[in-house]
Design a protein around this motif. Structure first.
Motif, PDB file in Angstrom:
ATOM      1  N   ARG A  37       0.828  -1.206   0.000  1.00 26.92           N
ATOM      2  CA  ARG A  37       0.000   0.000   0.000  1.00 26.92           C
ATOM      3  C   ARG A  37       0.861   1.254   0.000  1.00 26.92           C
ATOM      4  N   ARG A  42      -3.157   4.256  -3.532  1.00 20.73           N
ATOM      5  CA  ARG A  42      -4.547   4.016  -3.948  1.00 20.73           C
ATOM      6  C   ARG A  42      -4.671   4.293  -5.434  1.00 20.73           C
ATOM      7  N   ALA A  46      -8.976   3.425  -4.076  1.00 18.45           N
ATOM      8  CA  ALA A  46      -8.986   2.152  -3.337  1.00 18.45           C
ATOM      9  C   ALA A  46      -7.596   1.519  -3.377  1.00 18.45           C
ATOM     10  N   TYR A  47      -7.385   0.586  -2.447  1.00 21.14           N
ATOM     11  CA  TYR A  47      -6.111  -0.118  -2.374  1.00 21.14           C
ATOM     12  C   TYR A  47      -6.166  -1.461  -3.101  1.00 21.14           C
ATOM     13  N   THR A  48      -7.120  -1.646  -3.995  1.00 18.57           N
ATOM     14  CA  THR A  48      -7.335  -2.949  -4.627  1.00 18.57           C
ATOM     15  C   THR A  48      -6.063  -3.506  -5.251  1.00 18.57           C
ATOM     16  N   THR A  49      -5.386  -2.721  -6.055  1.00 17.68           N
ATOM     17  CA  THR A  49      -4.171  -3.202  -6.717  1.00 17.68           C
ATOM     18  C   THR A  49      -3.099  -3.558  -5.693  1.00 17.68           C
ATOM     19  N   ASP A  51      -3.482  -4.431  -2.592  1.00 12.32           N
ATOM     20  CA  ASP A  51      -3.888  -5.632  -1.871  1.00 12.32           C
ATOM     21  C   ASP A  51      -3.726  -6.876  -2.740  1.00 12.32           C
ATOM     22  N   ASP A  52      -4.002  -6.760  -4.037  1.00 13.75           N
ATOM     23  CA  ASP A  52      -3.790  -7.887  -4.952  1.00 13.75           C
ATOM     24  C   ASP A  52      -2.309  -8.242  -5.040  1.00 13.75           C
ATOM     25  N   GLN A  55      -1.253 -10.064  -1.987  1.00 16.12           N
ATOM     26  CA  GLN A  55      -1.663 -11.466  -2.072  1.00 16.12           C
ATOM     27  C   GLN A  55      -0.693 -12.257  -2.959  1.00 16.12           C
ATOM     28  N   GLN A 119     -12.230  11.626  -3.550  1.00 15.32           N
ATOM     29  CA  GLN A 119     -11.324  10.684  -4.215  1.00 15.32           C
ATOM     30  C   GLN A 119     -10.253  11.426  -4.993  1.00 15.32           C
TER      31      GLN A 119
END
Length: 192
Positions: A37, A42, A46-49, A51-52, A55, A119
């Motif tokens: 992060r 972001r 969002a932090y989607t990328t 977080d992916d 993972q 945003q």
């Protein structure tokens, strides 16, 4: 959370102990998420990328674990080396895949996420801070990320970047002083 990962736990996990592997990943994952992060920020609010990518790092650590052997450096150095490579891959992919997504239509439910203005402001501030960090030498940027965003102690960061704990503290101090100078010049003046 900033304590070193138990070498005995790492050894047992590398030998195939499922409980040790689960405990190891449970301990390492929050650090990896904070690191990703901090490095990726972001995207679209969002932090989607990030977080992916975190993972993917955990999966890569899991796959590499059976071949891991203690070499005098903490296990976190191994984990963050993998994380640094995955983050670099994600940054290259983001540049390569920069496209505008087309939506099917308006959403059926109101969105509880921050509005477009919030945003945009958050994304702009994150971009400006990222630009400031990018103006630091790579080692200083990595030290600031690992110490401030991830919360690792100087000893662990030193093992990761190949420096003594004292040298890490000095480099961190210099990096933060440089960031203060750059920020004093005004975040508004950071190039887009």
């Amino acid at each position: 959370m900033t304590t070193a990962i138990d070498p005995e736990l790492v050894r047992r996990a590398a030998d195939g102990d499922r409980a040790a592997t689960a405990a190891l990943l449970t301990d390492a994952r929050p650090r990896v998420v904070r690191y990703c992060r901090a490095r990726l920020g972001r995207i679209g609010g969002a932090y989607t990328t990030a977080d992916d990518v975190a993972q993917e790092v955990c999966l890569a650590v899991l796959r590499a674990l059976p071949g891991y052997r203690e070499q005098g450096r903490p296990f976190t150095a191994f984990v963050f080396a993998i994380a640094a490579h995955k983050v670099a891959d994600a940054q290259r992919a983001a540049v390569r895949d920069a496209t505008v997504a087309v939506t099917d239509g308006p959403p059926e439910q109101p969105d509880s996420a921050p509005g477009p203005e919030q945003q945009a402001l958050a994304t702009d501030l994150a971009r400006r801070l990222s630009v400031l960090l990018d103006r630091l030498p790579e080692v200083q940027r990595e030290i600031v990320t690992l110490r401030v965003a991830v919360g690792l102690p100087a000893e662990e960061v030193g093992a990761i970047v190949g420096m003594t704990a004292a040298a890490v503290r000095v480099a961190q101090s210099r990096a933060l002083a440089r960031l203060r100078t750059l920020a004093a010049d005004g975040l508004d003046e950071v190039a887009a």
